[in-house]
Design a protein around this motif. Sequence first.
Motif, mmCIF file in Angstrom:
data_model
loop_
_atom_site.group_PDB
_atom_site.id
_atom_site.type_symbol
_atom_site.label_atom_id
_atom_site.label_comp_id
_atom_site.label_asym_id
_atom_site.label_seq_id
_atom_site.Cartn_x
_atom_site.Cartn_y
_atom_site.Cartn_z
ATOM 1 N N UNK A 1 17.382 -5.339 14.495
ATOM 2 C CA UNK A 1 17.748 -5.234 15.914
ATOM 3 C C UNK A 1 17.453 -3.707 16.329
ATOM 4 N N UNK A 2 17.297 -3.430 17.560
ATOM 5 C CA UNK A 2 17.066 -1.965 18.045
ATOM 6 C C UNK A 2 15.868 -1.543 18.237
ATOM 7 N N UNK A 3 15.046 -2.162 17.988
ATOM 8 C CA UNK A 3 13.731 -1.888 18.250
ATOM 9 C C UNK A 3 13.185 -2.414 19.606
ATOM 10 N N UNK A 4 13.349 -1.882 20.699
ATOM 11 C CA UNK A 4 13.006 -2.586 21.790
ATOM 12 C C UNK A 4 11.617 -2.291 22.473
ATOM 13 N N UNK A 5 11.025 -1.105 21.640
ATOM 14 C CA UNK A 5 9.589 -0.774 21.994
ATOM 15 C C UNK A 5 8.691 -0.957 20.905
ATOM 16 N N UNK A 6 9.152 -1.386 19.772
ATOM 17 C CA UNK A 6 8.555 -1.596 18.626
ATOM 18 C C UNK A 6 9.306 -2.617 17.601
ATOM 19 N N UNK A 7 8.351 -3.343 16.670
ATOM 20 C CA UNK A 7 9.344 -3.890 15.832
ATOM 21 C C UNK A 7 9.792 -3.119 14.591
ATOM 22 N N UNK A 8 10.847 -3.543 14.218
ATOM 23 C CA UNK A 8 11.553 -2.889 13.065
ATOM 24 C C UNK A 8 11.887 -3.965 11.820
ATOM 25 N N UNK A 9 11.209 -3.581 10.942
ATOM 26 C CA UNK A 9 11.450 -4.837 10.026
ATOM 27 C C UNK A 9 12.029 -4.140 8.423
ATOM 28 N N UNK A 10 12.806 -4.641 7.899
ATOM 29 C CA UNK A 10 13.230 -4.282 6.551
ATOM 30 C C UNK A 10 12.632 -5.212 5.541
ATOM 31 N N UNK A 11 11.761 -4.418 4.727
ATOM 32 C CA UNK A 11 10.895 -5.234 3.595
ATOM 33 C C UNK A 11 11.436 -5.025 2.296
ATOM 34 N N UNK A 12 11.996 -6.097 1.779
ATOM 35 C CA UNK A 12 12.733 -6.237 0.413
ATOM 36 C C UNK A 12 11.694 -6.175 -0.631
ATOM 37 N N UNK A 13 11.621 -5.168 -1.634
ATOM 38 C CA UNK A 13 10.923 -5.318 -2.773
ATOM 39 C C UNK A 13 11.459 -5.411 -4.198
ATOM 40 N N UNK A 14 10.764 -5.882 -5.125
ATOM 41 C CA UNK A 14 10.979 -5.819 -6.376
ATOM 42 C C UNK A 14 9.622 -5.157 -7.165
ATOM 43 N N UNK B 1 9.338 -2.090 -7.491
ATOM 44 C CA UNK B 1 8.981 -0.617 -7.034
ATOM 45 C C UNK B 1 10.181 0.403 -7.296
ATOM 46 N N UNK B 2 10.047 1.436 -6.850
ATOM 47 C CA UNK B 2 10.774 2.426 -7.030
ATOM 48 C C UNK B 2 12.041 2.555 -5.849
ATOM 49 N N UNK B 3 11.936 1.637 -5.117
ATOM 50 C CA UNK B 3 12.713 1.264 -4.139
ATOM 51 C C UNK B 3 13.146 -0.248 -3.598
ATOM 52 N N UNK B 4 14.394 -0.407 -3.515
ATOM 53 C CA UNK B 4 14.543 -1.814 -3.015
ATOM 54 C C UNK B 4 13.984 -2.505 -1.901
ATOM 55 N N UNK C 1 8.521 9.512 5.487
ATOM 56 C CA UNK C 1 7.410 8.659 5.812
ATOM 57 C C UNK C 1 6.706 8.361 4.615
ATOM 58 N N UNK C 2 6.289 7.375 4.105
ATOM 59 C CA UNK C 2 5.493 6.605 3.012
ATOM 60 C C UNK C 2 4.179 6.445 3.491
ATOM 61 N N UNK C 3 3.948 6.078 4.652
ATOM 62 C CA UNK C 3 2.746 5.569 5.004
ATOM 63 C C UNK C 3 2.842 5.609 6.407
ATOM 64 N N UNK C 4 1.654 5.996 7.052
ATOM 65 C CA UNK C 4 1.431 6.050 8.784
ATOM 66 C C UNK C 4 -0.137 5.744 8.867
ATOM 67 N N UNK D 1 0.676 -1.201 0.115
ATOM 68 C CA UNK D 1 0.313 -0.061 0.028
ATOM 69 C C UNK D 1 0.823 1.134 0.073
ATOM 70 N N UNK D 2 1.919 1.181 0.743
ATOM 71 C CA UNK D 2 2.800 2.379 0.773
ATOM 72 C C UNK D 2 3.643 2.593 -0.353
ATOM 73 N N UNK D 3 3.813 1.447 -1.373
ATOM 74 C CA UNK D 3 4.717 1.782 -2.369
ATOM 75 C C UNK D 3 3.891 1.531 -3.723
ATOM 76 N N UNK D 4 2.804 1.089 -3.807
ATOM 77 C CA UNK D 4 1.986 0.980 -4.915
ATOM 78 C C UNK D 4 1.759 -0.403 -5.380
ATOM 79 N N UNK D 5 0.784 -0.487 -6.518
ATOM 80 C CA UNK D 5 0.364 -2.085 -7.145
ATOM 81 C C UNK D 5 1.521 -2.695 -7.739
ATOM 82 N N UNK D 6 2.445 -1.987 -8.315
ATOM 83 C CA UNK D 6 3.782 -2.538 -8.753
ATOM 84 C C UNK D 6 4.431 -3.300 -8.069
#
Length: 168
Positions: A31-44, A46-49, A101-104, A16-21
């Motif tokens: 690591x490093x998110x002791x009060x929240x989850x932190x995730x790297x989401x790899x894509x193909x 889209x305009x960003x990896x 911020x791409x989506x909140x 939803x943040x990056x678009x249908x493609x």
Amino acid sequence: MHRFTHSEALPGTAHEALGAEARVVGVDRLRGGSKKGVYRVHTSGSRTASVIVYSWAEAENFWPAAEAIDSAHPSAPASGLAPFLAAQRRLHGLGVRVPGVLLADDSRCRYPADVAVVEDVAGGTLEALQETDPARATHALSELAAMLDVMHQQHSQHYGRVDVLSPG
């Protein structure tokens, strides 16, 4: 036992943040998110990896439950989507480089917790850069020093959370 966010829930939010493609091809918990989850989401496709997804799911908060404190109290915990967005807006307004911020979303309609999808600033660590390219590391440190100086120059008549002191 803490449960991490199911990676099956992240693709829809990133999509939803990056678009249908955009197609999600992988998810790494960082690591490093002791009060929240932190995730790297790899894509193909889209305009960003990759993007970073922050999830403020209660199951990902490793801090013990505290007594209920009014969020307007200056010592109240500053964790969550609202404080994050307020700090991001304030720093951006000062000219400090922060990830976009791409989506909140705090509706919990798209995702079962408050969530933010932000730009992934790719690259290694400053420590690694100092080893491999000291000149670039020196430049990065100079830029960091300039940003810290901008932040140091900010004063308020009151102390407390940015989202409480300057709502909206």
